[in-house]
Write an enzyme that holds these catalytic residues in place. Structure first.
Site, PDB file in Angstrom:
ATOM      1  N   LYS A 268      32.110  49.132  36.729  1.00 23.02           N
ATOM      2  CA  LYS A 268      31.498  47.822  37.010  1.00 23.02           C
ATOM      3  C   LYS A 268      30.545  47.843  38.215  1.00 23.02           C
ATOM      4  CE  LYS A 268      35.068  44.969  34.873  1.00 23.02           C
ATOM      5  NZ  LYS A 268      35.977  43.827  35.000  1.00 23.02           N
TER       6      LYS A 268
ATOM      7  N   ASP B 266      33.726  37.575  34.449  1.00 21.16           N
ATOM      8  CA  ASP B 266      35.172  37.616  34.731  1.00 21.16           C
ATOM      9  C   ASP B 266      35.673  36.308  35.361  1.00 21.16           C
ATOM     10  OD1 ASP B 266      35.716  40.170  33.715  1.00 21.16           O
ATOM     11  OD2 ASP B 266      35.134  41.142  35.578  1.00 21.16           O
TER      12      ASP B 266
END
Ligand code: ATR
Length: 283
Positions: A67, A103
């Site tokens: 990420k 997220d």
């Protein structure tokens, strides 16, 4: 031509994202589309990003351990990915690959779905942990208007870095030993640490100081009901498990790639639970 989307990670064999996105592809009748796992070793990441379009991919999800590296490798990001310095969703735009982060959206949408009466502004939130997952949760709670974010973490420096990186004006750091003061009067308790995950030891916290109106949630979803959630239920507190965060974070990416907004339904939850070996209808 087939529109391909992938989830890239290392390892990636256990990702449930293909199950979720392929369910929606079929449900919404998206033609000639497929979502697949793409194992990408760290040394191959930059090369993979360079060739993504040539290989027929119209987008991607990004998971552990990539990420932050994907954030650093891409030229363009949305505001949230930029704030978090982490990307979980890649969208092809007319200007090239754009990194986004959904997220935090997934975390808040899960609470809105499973605890619709809970209000961020109603009181302080306590967040356990200050790792990668905690960043997305902290930014989302900040954006949602929590009056105070109490961050409890084993390593003080990591929490302080999180607070300064995200410019969190509402955040306060608490040592693990000060848990009781952190929980006192809180409106939310969220676990973002790996404690409670299958194979790790459980979180052992005395929840007595939490008000009876507090909501308790865990972003760990294997097991679905963590020791923290069991303890909270035993105290009569409302709980939300972490599976919905996984399901909801997938929504904005799917919509961006395929042009239709999918729904997180009971049928989808049941499908993913079945893959986890859980069949209880009530789950
Ligand atoms: P993720 O990206 O999943 O958030 P991470 O970045 O490795 O994973 O973060 C893990 C979090 O769990 C951290 O907050 C970590 O605390 P430290 O910052 O002190 O390392 C927390 N954690 C992991 N194991 C722990 C343990 N045994 N006791 C307390 N906290 C723990």
């Amino acid at each position: 031509m087939i529109s391909k989307v992938c989830v890239m990670g290392w390892p990636i064999a256990h990702s449930r994202s293909p199950l979720i996105h392929n369910f929606w592809i079929h449900q919404l009748g998206i033609k000639d589309a497929v979502y697949e796992r793409l194992p990408v070793a760290p040394k191959d990441l930059v090369d993979t990003l360079r060739h993504l379009r040539d290989w027929g991919f119209v987008g991607a999800n990004v998971t552990v351990p990539h990420k932050e590296a994907v954030y650093a490798s891409l030229m363009r990001h949305d505001a949230l990915a930029h704030r978090l310095k982490a990307v979980n969703t890649i969208v092809m735009t007319e200007h090239g690959l754009e990194g986004r982060n959904t997220d935090g959206y997934g975390f808040m949408a899960n609470l809105a779905d499973r605890a619709p009466n809970w209000r961020a502004a109603a009181g302080p939130a306590v967040m356990l942990g200050a790792g990668g997952a905690a960043r997305a949760v902290a930014a989302a709670l900040d954006d949602a208007g929590v009056p105070e974010l109490r961050i409890v973490n084993r390593t003080a420096a990591r929490a302080q870095t999180l607070i300064s990186d995200l410019a969190l004006k509402c955040a306060k750091f608490f040592h693990w030993d000060d848990m009781a003061s952190a929980l006192n009067g809180a409106n939310l308790l969220v676990n973002t640490t790996s404690l409670g995950m299958a194979g790790e030891r459980d979180l052992e916290i005395d929840l007595t100081p939490l008000p009876s109106t507090a909501l308790v949630t865990d972003i760990v979803y294997t097991p679905l009901e963590t020791g923290l959630l069991t303890a909270a239920q035993a105290r009569g507190l409302k709980t939300v498990d972490g599976l919905g965060m996984l399901l909801h974070q997938a929504v904005p990416g799917f919509e961006a790639w395929f042009g239709k907004r999918p729904q997180v339904t009971h049928a989808l939850r049941k499908l993913v639970l079945a893959d986890m070996g859980i069949t209880e209808d009530s789950a």
